[in-house]
Design an enzyme around this catalytic site. Structure first.
Site, short mmCIF file in Angstrom:
data_model
loop_
_atom_site.label_atom_id
_atom_site.label_comp_id
_atom_site.label_asym_id
_atom_site.label_seq_id
_atom_site.Cartn_x
_atom_site.Cartn_y
_atom_site.Cartn_z
N ASP A 12 -5.06 -6.63 6.15
CA ASP A 12 -6.29 -5.98 5.70
C ASP A 12 -7.35 -7.05 5.39
OD1 ASP A 12 -8.06 -4.08 4.80
OD2 ASP A 12 -6.94 -3.51 3.02
N ASP A 27 -3.09 -18.13 2.22
CA ASP A 27 -4.26 -18.85 1.68
C ASP A 27 -4.74 -19.91 2.68
OD1 ASP A 27 -1.81 -20.06 1.15
OD2 ASP A 27 -2.33 -20.76 -0.86
N ASP A 61 -10.82 -8.42 7.95
CA ASP A 61 -12.24 -8.42 7.55
C ASP A 61 -12.85 -9.81 7.77
OD1 ASP A 61 -12.08 -5.75 6.64
OD2 ASP A 61 -13.33 -6.17 4.89
N LYS A 106 3.50 -15.39 2.61
CA LYS A 106 3.42 -16.18 1.38
C LYS A 106 4.87 -16.46 0.97
CE LYS A 106 0.85 -18.05 -1.87
NZ LYS A 106 -0.07 -19.17 -1.65
N TYR A 133 0.82 -1.21 0.00
CA TYR A 133 0.00 0.00 0.00
C TYR A 133 0.86 1.26 0.00
CZ TYR A 133 -4.02 -2.95 1.26
OH TYR A 133 -5.00 -3.91 1.27
C1 COI Z 1 -7.99 2.13 2.34
C2 COI Z 1 -7.76 0.81 3.00
C3 COI Z 1 -6.34 0.46 3.08
C4 COI Z 1 -8.38 0.84 4.33
C5 COI Z 1 -8.72 -0.50 4.83
O1 COI Z 1 -9.34 -1.30 4.17
C6 COI Z 1 -8.31 -0.86 6.16
O2 COI Z 1 -7.55 -0.15 6.80
O3 COI Z 1 -8.72 -1.94 6.62
MG MG Z 2 -9.75 -3.09 5.22
#
Ligand code: COI
Ligand code: MG
Ligand code: NAI
Length: 362
Positions: A250, A226, A254, A194, A144
């Site tokens: 990231d 994975d 989630d 990985k 990123y």
């Molecule tokens: C813009 C992203 C890097 C933000 C994101 O998805 C996060 O920080 O979880």
């Molecule tokens: Mg995120």
């Protein structure tokens, strides 16, 4: 009586809606623990582009520099999706703030709360084994923060690339964050990489092994990303601290959020080596539900608790928020996305959940 100055950056989409609830809870803890906060609100993200022509206006950055910590909502949305990448809220404000303050250590604690066992998408027998994981994500380097390049070439030869780059020092400091956290938890670090294909991951493994030498009481294991994504569904009870690079953390965080039942339950702390931090829900601006009063405010409220704990060392106030959130959830005061279609008529609104948490603290 303490005096703290907070920069409050609600942002876009559901950001302002859930921030209102966090401020109610802050008012309740201020009252109860005799703490004094000066809250300074600033535009950030899409709203800042609309009002000031840029996602991170100088006044917002200055306000953050002058504050003891940042309470952040979320930014971005379809309205700003077609801007050039470097002007988009996500890069121009969020990554910019993370980079500016060197907030390399991103802590994302995810657990299945009492009363929510039946709302996890995990199979019931797997959920019953428990899930309590801290994702420790490197936040200021990796892909990123590599230089994006594009577009060059023409036709089918046109190309774009992003670079993933990690230094030993960057890996070392986030690995130390993970081992320090594991020492206070269940003494296990699972490093996600990985290393079968990526050079960065080879270095990641090597440095993580070096850091592990200083923490003989903490077990270290390595797993490919994975497999980790799969194992989290098969048996997440095997994990304690998951150490991840920026990209993998990231994604994995989630997934961890959803294992707990909702994206709206996962808070985060992004901290630098001086203890300064930005605190925000792990999820985004949720344009699909924004403006409806149905967003889950818990991630924002728990982010406030992390702010009090990690940047201000107001442990009693943070504990009070965590206790109130736990009771709110076990009392069944839940926003609709947590519920099944059959019992969705019992859903509470964003403000009802915030009111309930605040009332338990008062
Ligand atoms: C813009 C992203 C890097 C933000 C994101 O998805 C996060 O920080 O979880
Ligand atoms: Mg995120
Ligand atoms: N830290 C930040 O500000 C972040 C910003 N974003 C941005 O947010 C925008 C939307 O991104 P998406 O990919 O849709 O991810 P998202 O995290 O905003 O939403 C994903 C799903 O989770 C749900 N969700 C998220 N938070 C929720 C909450 N508090 N309560 C109930 N449901 C919730 C949404 O309704 C949606 O169905 C994009 O512009 C993205 O770049 C994405 C992630 C982090």
């Amino acid at each position: 009586m303490s005096d703290y100055k907070l920069a409050v950056l609600a942002g876009d989409g559901i950001g302002p809606e859930v921030m209102v609830e966090a401020k109610k809870v802050l008012a309740a803890v201020s009252n109860k623990f005799d703490l004094k906060f000066e809250l300074n609100e600033y535009d950030v993200g899409g709203i800042a582009i609309d009002n000031h022509g840029q996602a991170l206006p100088p006044a917002t950055l200055k306000g953050c520099e002058d504050a003891d910590a940042i309470l952040f909502g979320s930014i971005g949305g379809p309205k700003w999706d077609n801007l050039p990448l470097e002007q988009r809220p996500e890069r121009a404000a969020l990554l910019a703030l993370r980079g500016h303050f060197d907030l390399f250590s991103n802590l994302r604690p995810a657990k299945i709360y009492k009363g929510l066992e039946n709302f996890s998408p995990l199979r019931a027998d797997i959920a019953a084994k428990g899930f309590d994981v801290l994702v420790v994500r490197e936040l200021t380097s990796g892909i990123y923060f590599g230089q994006p390049k594009g577009l060059e070439g023409e036709g089918e030869e046109e190309f774009a690339f992003d670079t993933m780059r990690y230094t030993r020092a960057e890996i070392r400091r986030i690995a130390i964050s993970a081992f320090e956290a594991a020492q206070k938890r269940n003494k296990k670090v699972t490093s996600v990489d990985k290393a079968n294909v990526l050079v960065c991951s080879r270095l990641w493994r090597e440095v993580t092994e070096e850091v592990a030498q200083d923490y003989p009481e903490v077990e270290l294991e390595h797993i490919y990303i994975d497999n980790a994504a799969m194992q989290l569904i098969r048996d997440p009870s095997q994990y304690d601290v998951m150490l991840c690079s920026n990209l993998f953390g990231d994604i994995i965080s989630d997934e961890c959020a959803m294992i707990t039942g909702s994206m709206g339950l996962l808070p985060s702390a992004s901290i630098n080596s001086d203890g300064y931090g930005m605190y925000e829900p792990a999820g985004g601006s949720a344009p699909d539900i924004a403006g409806k009063g149905i967003a889950n405010p818990i991630a924002q409220i728990l982010s406030l608790s992390m702010l009090l704990r990690f940047s201000l060392n107001e442990v009693a106030a943070a504990d009070a928020i965590d206790t109130a959130v736990t009771k709110t959830l076990s009392d069944g005061i839940l926003t609709g996305e947590l519920l099944t279609p059959e019992n969705r008529d019992q859903a509470k609104s964003t403000s009802q959940v915030g009111d309930y948490v605040a009332s338990l603290i008062a």
